[in-house]
Structures are given as structure tokens and as C-alpha cells.
Design a protein around this motif. Structure first.
Motif, PDB file in Angstrom:
ATOM      1  N   SER A  37      38.695  21.946  42.546  1.00 53.03           N
ATOM      2  CA  SER A  37      39.007  22.701  43.749  1.00 53.03           C
ATOM      3  C   SER A  37      39.985  23.826  43.451  1.00 53.03           C
ATOM      4  N   THR A  38      41.113  23.468  42.848  1.00 47.90           N
ATOM      5  CA  THR A  38      42.127  24.466  42.490  1.00 47.90           C
ATOM      6  C   THR A  38      41.834  25.019  41.110  1.00 47.90           C
ATOM      7  N   LEU A  39      41.622  26.315  41.040  1.00 49.93           N
ATOM      8  CA  LEU A  39      41.297  26.972  39.769  1.00 49.93           C
ATOM      9  C   LEU A  39      42.566  27.195  38.953  1.00 49.93           C
ATOM     10  N   THR A  40      42.500  26.878  37.667  1.00 46.88           N
ATOM     11  CA  THR A  40      43.638  27.132  36.777  1.00 46.88           C
ATOM     12  C   THR A  40      43.285  28.065  35.628  1.00 46.88           C
ATOM     13  N   GLY A  41      41.998  28.197  35.316  1.00 44.69           N
ATOM     14  CA  GLY A  41      41.626  29.060  34.210  1.00 44.69           C
ATOM     15  C   GLY A  41      40.149  29.386  34.208  1.00 44.69           C
ATOM     16  N   VAL A  42      39.809  30.476  33.526  1.00 43.17           N
ATOM     17  CA  VAL A  42      38.422  30.909  33.383  1.00 43.17           C
ATOM     18  C   VAL A  42      38.098  30.953  31.899  1.00 43.17           C
ATOM     19  N   ASP A  74      44.306  32.107  38.821  1.00 40.53           N
ATOM     20  CA  ASP A  74      44.322  31.495  40.157  1.00 40.53           C
ATOM     21  C   ASP A  74      43.060  31.851  40.930  1.00 40.53           C
ATOM     22  N   HIS A  75      42.482  33.015  40.588  1.00 37.41           N
ATOM     23  CA  HIS A  75      41.289  33.475  41.289  1.00 37.41           C
ATOM     24  C   HIS A  75      40.331  34.130  40.303  1.00 37.41           C
ATOM     25  N   GLY A 109      32.820  29.265  31.787  1.00 38.79           N
ATOM     26  CA  GLY A 109      33.188  28.039  32.482  1.00 38.79           C
ATOM     27  C   GLY A 109      34.423  28.220  33.337  1.00 38.79           C
ATOM     28  N   LEU A 110      34.720  27.193  34.118  1.00 37.89           N
ATOM     29  CA  LEU A 110      35.884  27.193  35.002  1.00 37.89           C
ATOM     30  C   LEU A 110      36.754  25.986  34.669  1.00 37.89           C
ATOM     31  N   GLU A 111      38.066  26.154  34.736  1.00 38.77           N
ATOM     32  CA  GLU A 111      38.984  25.052  34.501  1.00 38.77           C
ATOM     33  C   GLU A 111      39.792  24.796  35.765  1.00 38.77           C
ATOM     34  N   GLY A 112      40.062  23.531  36.014  1.00 38.00           N
ATOM     35  CA  GLY A 112      40.809  23.135  37.198  1.00 38.00           C
ATOM     36  C   GLY A 112      40.416  21.726  37.583  1.00 38.00           C
ATOM     37  N   ASP A 113      40.816  21.320  38.801  1.00 35.92           N
ATOM     38  CA  ASP A 113      40.531  19.953  39.252  1.00 35.92           C
ATOM     39  C   ASP A 113      39.273  19.855  40.105  1.00 35.92           C
TER      40      ASP A 113
END
Length: 348
Positions: free
Chosen positions: A234-239, A254-255, A228-232
């Protein structure tokens, strides 16, 4: 034939030329030069919106080591040099469109593109690599939003964009390992995610990765997969990662660079009756001509006994195809072979 103006063509153009080259990768660009040396004009068509093919799209900053006279040259630099070499022959580039149709005419062929262009040529050189390509995307919720912002990427265009960033790299092949080794020099942190300890990369590169991990320069998340992906959005904060047993953990990031290979397809070329063999076009080894007279294939898309998938072999095939095409463009005119050191570049 009508002269071809240099530069980029507008959509809906109708163009006449000597040779239509499908594919603007390194081999297609060198074909412009080889045709030009024989006084044949070229139009180059490519589905990407820039020249260079995979060299530009996938590894512009990665060094290539098997180009003669260059102990090492980055992909983008090689394309720049090839563009310079082709420039004296004023090719017309029709970019951001793919060839949709082919039909025979009285003295050659007519191509139709997705942008509504019509290209009439005496001969065709297919230098389409492995065809149109795109990344294999991981099945993660919210992926498009993070792709749009650059949080999730499938290639590295500029290494400096990752300076001071937290980067998660997923994959077990050469691209994943090579970029992990490269980005550890600029990124704040690099984490490599793979489902098993053994990597498919070159043994020397895999050994260097293990050494870097032992020194604490790279973190290895094994055996994990993307979950999964964490963030809002648009802006990624975690994987988010997970094992096959369902154990999860989150890596601040961040990426995310996902290197799961490419999805390739030949598109309409597959329906042209060229005698395909496992998505490759079978050609005559000495001329690179396909089963259609005047249609030649060079580079990775072409196959014949003893074929090596090397850029330098594609360069050789470009020369052979150009010489084979010359009689179609200049019927009845004898072609006297000359070295470039003797005749120079025509018009230069």
C-alpha cells in the motif's frame, strides 16, 4: 419541450430537452452557452463524475496559453469560468455515466445511459473529445494496492500534495517533462526514468530538463525502465528500475507518476453509423452535422478538411452547431443573428 432543472441528475432519470450534449469538457460546456443564447435548453452527459474532461482529469494546474484574452489560464480555472458562463442557462448534468444507446424518435432522438437514464432531445451535440479515456498502466506486480493509496498515480491534481516527497516520474513525453520541471520546485527529490536519452517533449522543455539535471535539481535515470515496486503493498517506499541488459537499481520514492499516455475508446458511439475516419467523426464543416440529421460533433472528435485540434476551434464549432440546430428546435422561426453585446444573455 419540458423544462430542464439545473444541477445534477439522479440515476434512472427520464428527461426531455432541446439539445443533448455528450461530453462535459471545455467545448461541451461552451456548447451549453451557445445553445442557451439561442433559447435552447441542454442536458450534458459525461462518463467522468465531474465536469471538465481532460482539463480536470489530466492537467488542472497546468497553464493553457492559447485561450483568447488569457495569456495563461490553468485547466481547472478555465473549466470554472466555462461553468459560470453556462450557469444562467441551467443545464442538467448527468455525470458518471456513459451513453449506451441511440435511437431516432418522431421529432429527434432518444439516448440511454449506463445509469438507466433516458434523455429525449431534438438534437445531439457530441463533444466527447477522443472518447472515454484512461491511463496506460505499467505491467508491475502489486500495482492496484499502490494505486489505491495514491503511491502510484497517472495525473497531478494538486502540486502541493508532492511537497517534500520523493517523486519518480516515468515517461518521455510532454507530461513527464513538464511535471518534472514543475514538481522540482516543491518535491524533496525528482527522478525521471526514460529508456533513452532523447525525449518526445517540446524541444524547449527538453532543454530545460537537461539544464535542471545539470544543476542537480532533477535526477535522470537513463536508459532505464520500470521493473518493480517496493513497499508493504500500500505504502510505496521505492521503485525498481532495470536496463535492457538486466542491470537493476532501486530509487527510494513516495510516489510514482507514470505518464505513458492514454488509452482512448469511443465506446458505443462507434456503432452509431456516423461515418468514422480513424476514430474521428466526419462532419460538414459549416454546420458540424454528421451523417445523421440533427446529430452534430464538435471538438477533438470531429474532423473535416483543415481541422485544427485546438480548444478555440472547438469553441467556434459549438457556435456553428448551435445555429444549425436552431431550426430543428424552433421550426418555422427565423433566426436573426445578433451579437451578444446587443442582446445580452437571455434571462440575465
Amino acid at each position: 419541450m419540458a423544462a430542464v432543472l439545473p444541477g445534477l441528475g439522479a440515476s434512472g432519470a427520464t428527461v426531455e430537452t432541446d439539445v443533448a450534449i455528450i461530453g462535459a469538457g471545455p467545448v461541451g460546456l461552451f456548447a451549453v452557452f451557445e445553445c442557451g443564447m439561442l433559447r435552447m435548453r441542454s442536458v450534458v452527459i459525461d462518463a467522468l463524475d465531474t465536469i471538465g474532461g481532460q482539463c480536470t482529469a489530466l492537467y488542472p494546474e497546468k497553464p493553457i496559453f492559447d485561450i483568447p484574452a488569457h495569456p495563461a489560464i490553468e485547466g481547472a480555472a478555465l473549466i470554472h469560468r466555462l461553468e459560470e458562463q453556462a450557469a444562467p442557462f441551467a443545464p442538467l448534468y448527468l455525470l458518471g455515466r456513459r451513453v449506451e444507446g441511440l435511437s431516432a424518435t418522431g421529432d429527434g432522438y432518444e439516448l440511454r445511459t449506463s445509469a438507466g437514464d433516458t434523455v429525449r432531445a431534438r438534437a445531439i451535440i457530441i463533444a466527447a473529445g477522443a472518447g472515454a479515456f484512461g491511463p496506460n498502466r505499467p505491467p508491475l506486480a502489486g500495482l492496484p494496492g499502490y494505486e489505491a493509496s495514491g503511491g502510484v498515480r497517472y495525473l497531478v491534481s494538486r502540486r502541493e500534495e508532492f511537497r517534500g516527497k520523493r517523486v519518480v516520474i516515468a515517461g518521455g513525453g510532454d507530461s513527464a517533462v513538464d511535471w518534472a520541471l514543475s514538481l522540482k520546485e516543491v518535491a524533496a527529490k525528482v527522478t525521471v526514468v526514460h529508456r533513452r536519452p532523447k525525449f518526445r517533449a517540446a524541444p524547449e522543455s527538453a532543454a530545460r530538463l537537461d539544464e535542471a539535471a545539470a544543476r542537480g535539481e532533477i535526477e535522470l535515470a537513463i536508459p532505464y525502465q520500470l521493473h518493480g515496486l517496493e513497499g508493504d503493498g500500500s505504502t510505496l517506499t521505492g521503485v525498481v528500475l532495470a536496463t535492457l541488459k538486466g542491470e537493476e537499481k532501486t530509487i527510494p520514492a513516495d510516489h510514482l507518476l507514470a505518464f505513458f499516455g492514454l488509452s482512448m475508446e469511443l465506446g458505443p458511439i462507434a456503432d452509431w453509423g456516423l461515418g468514422l475516419s480513424h476514430s474521428h467523426v466526419t462532419v460538414a464543416q459549416s454546420t458540424c452535422e454528421t451523417s445523421l440529421p440533427g446529430v452534430h460533433a464538435i471538438g477533438d472528435i470531429a474532423t473535416y478538411p483543415g481541422k485544427l485540434k485546438l480548444i478555440l476551434q472547438g469553441f467556434s464549432e459549438a457556435a456553428m452547431a448551435a445555429h444549425a440546430i436552431h431550426p430543428r428546435v424552433f421550426p418555422g422561426e427565423a433566426l436573426h443573428f445578433e451579437y451578444s453585446t446587443s442582446k445580452g444573455v437571455p434571462g440575465a
